[in-house]
Write an enzyme that holds these catalytic residues in place. Structure first.
Site, mmCIF file in Angstrom:
data_model
loop_
_atom_site.group_PDB
_atom_site.id
_atom_site.type_symbol
_atom_site.label_atom_id
_atom_site.label_comp_id
_atom_site.label_asym_id
_atom_site.label_seq_id
_atom_site.Cartn_x
_atom_site.Cartn_y
_atom_site.Cartn_z
ATOM 1 C CE1 TYR A 1 -1.938 4.695 2.670
ATOM 2 C CE2 TYR A 1 -3.159 3.955 0.769
ATOM 3 C CZ TYR A 1 -2.024 3.933 1.539
ATOM 4 O OH TYR A 1 -0.973 3.149 1.158
ATOM 5 C CG HIS B 1 -0.775 1.424 -5.546
ATOM 6 N ND1 HIS B 1 -0.514 0.079 -5.446
ATOM 7 C CD2 HIS B 1 0.080 2.030 -4.683
ATOM 8 C CE1 HIS B 1 0.436 -0.125 -4.552
ATOM 9 N NE2 HIS B 1 0.826 1.047 -4.081
ATOM 10 C CG ASN C 1 2.822 -3.025 -1.854
ATOM 11 O OD1 ASN C 1 1.784 -2.627 -2.375
ATOM 12 N ND2 ASN C 1 3.797 -2.214 -1.503
HETATM 13 C C1 HEM Z 1 -2.350 3.593 -2.634
HETATM 14 C C2 HEM Z 1 0.254 6.594 0.038
HETATM 15 C C3 HEM Z 1 3.176 3.025 1.328
HETATM 16 C C4 HEM Z 1 0.072 -0.037 -0.610
HETATM 17 C C5 HEM Z 1 -1.856 4.730 -2.085
HETATM 18 C C6 HEM Z 1 -2.365 6.044 -2.314
HETATM 19 C C7 HEM Z 1 -1.639 6.877 -1.552
HETATM 20 C C8 HEM Z 1 -0.665 6.113 -0.842
HETATM 21 C C9 HEM Z 1 -1.810 8.384 -1.430
HETATM 22 C C10 HEM Z 1 -3.515 6.398 -3.237
HETATM 23 C C11 HEM Z 1 -4.780 6.095 -2.521
HETATM 24 C C12 HEM Z 1 -6.023 6.481 -3.251
HETATM 25 O O1 HEM Z 1 -5.992 7.377 -4.108
HETATM 26 O O2 HEM Z 1 -7.066 5.895 -2.933
HETATM 27 C C13 HEM Z 1 1.238 5.875 0.640
HETATM 28 C C14 HEM Z 1 2.233 6.407 1.530
HETATM 29 C C15 HEM Z 1 3.073 5.406 1.863
HETATM 30 C C16 HEM Z 1 2.598 4.242 1.203
HETATM 31 C C17 HEM Z 1 2.294 7.845 2.013
HETATM 32 C C18 HEM Z 1 4.298 5.388 2.742
HETATM 33 C C19 HEM Z 1 4.585 6.335 3.560
HETATM 34 C C20 HEM Z 1 2.569 1.880 0.961
HETATM 35 C C21 HEM Z 1 2.992 0.572 1.367
HETATM 36 C C22 HEM Z 1 2.102 -0.281 0.822
HETATM 37 C C23 HEM Z 1 1.132 0.482 0.071
HETATM 38 C C24 HEM Z 1 4.164 0.255 2.296
HETATM 39 C C25 HEM Z 1 2.042 -1.753 0.973
HETATM 40 C C26 HEM Z 1 2.215 -2.335 2.121
HETATM 41 C C27 HEM Z 1 -0.818 0.689 -1.338
HETATM 42 C C28 HEM Z 1 -1.832 0.099 -2.173
HETATM 43 C C29 HEM Z 1 -2.520 1.149 -2.769
HETATM 44 C C30 HEM Z 1 -1.932 2.356 -2.270
HETATM 45 C C31 HEM Z 1 -2.093 -1.376 -2.359
HETATM 46 C C32 HEM Z 1 -3.638 1.024 -3.783
HETATM 47 C C33 HEM Z 1 -4.957 0.920 -3.103
HETATM 48 C C34 HEM Z 1 -6.030 0.710 -4.126
HETATM 49 O O3 HEM Z 1 -5.971 -0.332 -4.821
HETATM 50 O O4 HEM Z 1 -6.915 1.564 -4.246
HETATM 51 N N1 HEM Z 1 -0.803 4.789 -1.190
HETATM 52 N N2 HEM Z 1 1.484 4.559 0.466
HETATM 53 N N3 HEM Z 1 1.437 1.794 0.190
HETATM 54 N N4 HEM Z 1 -0.911 2.051 -1.398
HETATM 55 FE FE1 HEM Z 1 0.248 3.283 -0.456
#
Ligand code: HEM
Length: 532
Positions: A362, A75, A148
């Site tokens: 996160y 993202h 999402n």
């Molecule tokens: C961002 C991990 C699944 C939605 C991120 C980030 C990580 C991460 C490390 C970066 C966060 C940052 O640097 O601030 C994971 C892991 C997942 C996973 C380990 C599954 C095991 C999902 C799922 C969704 C999702 C299922 C949606 C339902 C998001 C969104 C962001 C994000 C929207 C961006 C947040 C922003 O705009 O700063 N995720 N994610 N992720 N993740 Fe996940």
């Protein structure tokens, strides 16, 4: 003199001089020292070497050299805006969460939309999932709904997430392609992870190329819980429904838009908000209990499945309005830190193994991305409610506890003793009873990978089905290895025979055998009672 270096007239608005005076503030260094000349470094003689003594030059250059922080590991490319959330129907019957009690009450909100796989500078119209991350600054702390625009996910267990993302991002030797899907590694992983097939149907559909960030739905994806004052919990799925309607572009439009204006989505959101055309979403909830969960054909803890709205209608309970762009992209959009773990009292988690893993992930990544443990001190991340705790020090600490006591319990009085816990108002986890042997197995209830993929495909109109077929042919045509293409089509045969035949034909492949239940590799383990 400084102004000697400018030809006159040249500056915007008829201003010719470049010096402070009148309404124009004096430039200073970060230490507040007034600057006399911002164009020329200090030298020994007009043509001589630059002097180490030049504090202004050194500070300016040092700060520039350190402007970059790591982009998000996923993202990375996102766009944010401010607004508010207003409750339109009370959920006091099922939750004690303060933000969900009183109709008409508003709390501030910040939303960041994103693509998942592309780098920070990638194009907006990529075929990809979109992040829809919402931070509500409630009176009981920040509630982050990190969702999402697609209601299901590729995998069921967080332990596979690093592999999924490695496979989707540019390949490690050649560092391309930037596009998520159009390469061997991505489809290799997908074709060996049949649980991904439902979400693949969505990502190959027009849902993955939204017309605007304003015309996307949002989903919390996981099953969460709402919890009332007695500790009784109700399962919940969260939805955001755009008042602007759900709209996408066609692939040939997306390709052209990306070429002409890779910032199309961010420009569209910026322009709409600045024109006073505030985008709005309804918050919907699907509420269900254990009895429904037990009767459901699939597992409510499996993030590759949705709960059909025909079975559990979406109840609209609020509205989210975005009415203000950021003052500064980096300070707000780039530094905002969302975490699934941030939920106020009255909201709780389910045992969805993907959600459980996200809860660990996160904070960890943000510690690195934002340079230390004090990123809640950054204004965009700081709660907007009373806040008191004994966390202290660390890099960039800006809000250390005041007074003598920085520990608890203590016997200092109310003045000096600091904050205390409150069993009635504080966060209490739902007291679920957990049981079973410690083991790495996936529940049998997670095993059906094709039914909902088929359901999605057949729910689409003929033109939408055609777009899905075309998209798969296009994406797989970028895959070099024939066995990977073929293995992917073998899964399509378990979803829809016509789709499989169309794709095979489009790729010039013989139709492969349908995939066997590939879960055997994961689940050919002894039954749980044999392990105990
Ligand atoms: C961002 C991990 C699944 C939605 C991120 C980030 C990580 C991460 C490390 C970066 C966060 C940052 O640097 O601030 C994971 C892991 C997942 C996973 C380990 C599954 C095991 C999902 C799922 C969704 C999702 C299922 C949606 C339902 C998001 C969104 C962001 C994000 C929207 C961006 C947040 C922003 O705009 O700063 N995720 N994610 N992720 N993740 Fe996940």
């Amino acid at each position: 003199g400084v102004s000697d270096v400018y030809a006159e007239p040249q500056a915007e608005g008829g201003e010719t001089h470049q010096c402070a005076g009148g309404d124009v503030a004096i430039m200073t260094t970060a230490q507040g020292i007034p600057v006399a000349d911002n164009q020329n470094s200090l030298k020994q003689g007009a043509r001589g070497p630059t002097l180490l003594e030049d504090a202004h030059f050194r500070e300016k250059m040092f700060h520039f050299d350190h402007e970059r922080i790591p982009e998000r590991v996923v993202h990375a490319r996102g766009y944010g805006a401010h607004g508010y959330f207003e409750l339109t129907e009370s959920l006091s019957d099922v939750t004690r969460a303060d933000v969900l009690q009183r109709v008409g009450e508003k709390v501030p909100a910040f939303v960041r939309f994103s693509t998942v796989a592309g780098s920070k500078g990638s194009a907006d119209l990529a075929r990809d999932v979109r992040g829809f991350a919402v931070k509500l600054y409630t009176q009981e702390g920040n509630w982050d709904l990190v969702g999402n625009n697609i209601p299901v996910f590729f995998i069921q267990d967080a332990i596979k997430f690093p592999d999924l993302i490695h496979a989707a991002k540019p390949e490690p030797d050649r560092d391309f392609p930037q596009a998520q899907t159009a390469h061997d590694n991505f489809w290799d992983f997908i074709s060996l992870s049949p649980e991904a097939m439902h979400m693949v149907m969505w990502t190959m559909s027009d849902r993955a190329i939204p017309r605007s960030l304003r015309t996307m739905e949002g989903f919390g994806v996981h099953t969460f819980r709402l919890v009332d004052a007695e500790g009784k919990s109700t399962f919940v799925k969260f939805h955001w429904k755009p008042k602007q309607g759900l709209q996408s572009v066609a692939w040939n439009e997306a390709v052209k838009i990306n070429g002409v204006d890779p910032d199309f989505h961010r420009r569209d959101l910026w322009d709409a908000i600045n024109a006073g055309d505030f985008p709005e979403w309804e918050l919907g909830v699907q509420l269900f209990d254990d009895a429904f969960a037990d009767s459901f054909d699939f597992d409510v803890l499996d993030a590759t499945k949705l709960i059909p709205e025909e079975l559990v209608p979406v109840r609209i309970v609020g509205r989210l309005v975005l009415d203000r762009v950021v003052d500064n992209f980096f300070a707000e959009t780039e530094q905002v830190a969302f975490c699934t773990q941030n939920v106020p009292p009255g909201i709780d988690f389910s045992n969805d193994p993907l959600l459980q893993g996200r809860n660990f992930s996160y904070l960890d990544t943000q510690l690195k991305r934002l340079g230390g443990p004090n990123f809640t001190h950054i204004p965009i991340n700081a709660p907007k409610c009373p806040m008191a705790h004994f966390q202290q020090d660390g890099h960039m600490a800006m809000r250390n506890p005041k007074g003598r006591a920085n520990y608890e319990p203590n016997s200092w009085g109310a003045e000096q003793g600091g904050p205390r816990e409150d069993p009635a108002k504080g966060f209490v986890s739902v007291a679920t009873v957990e049981d079973g042997p410690k083991q790495r197995v996936r529940s049998e209830s997670f095993a059906d990978h094709y039914s909902q993929a088929r359901q999605f495909y057949i729910s689409q109109m003929p033109i939408e089905q055609k777009h899905i077929g075309d998209a798969i042919v296009f994406e797989l045509s970028k895959v070099e290895r024939a066995d990977i293409r073929s293995r992917t089509v073998s899964h399509l045969r378990n979803i829809d025979e016509t789709l499989a035949a169309t794709v095979a034909d489009g790729l010039g492949l013989p139709l492969p055998e349908p995939a066997k239940a590939a879960r055997a590799t994961i689940m050919d383990l002894p039954p749980s009672d044999a392990l105990s």
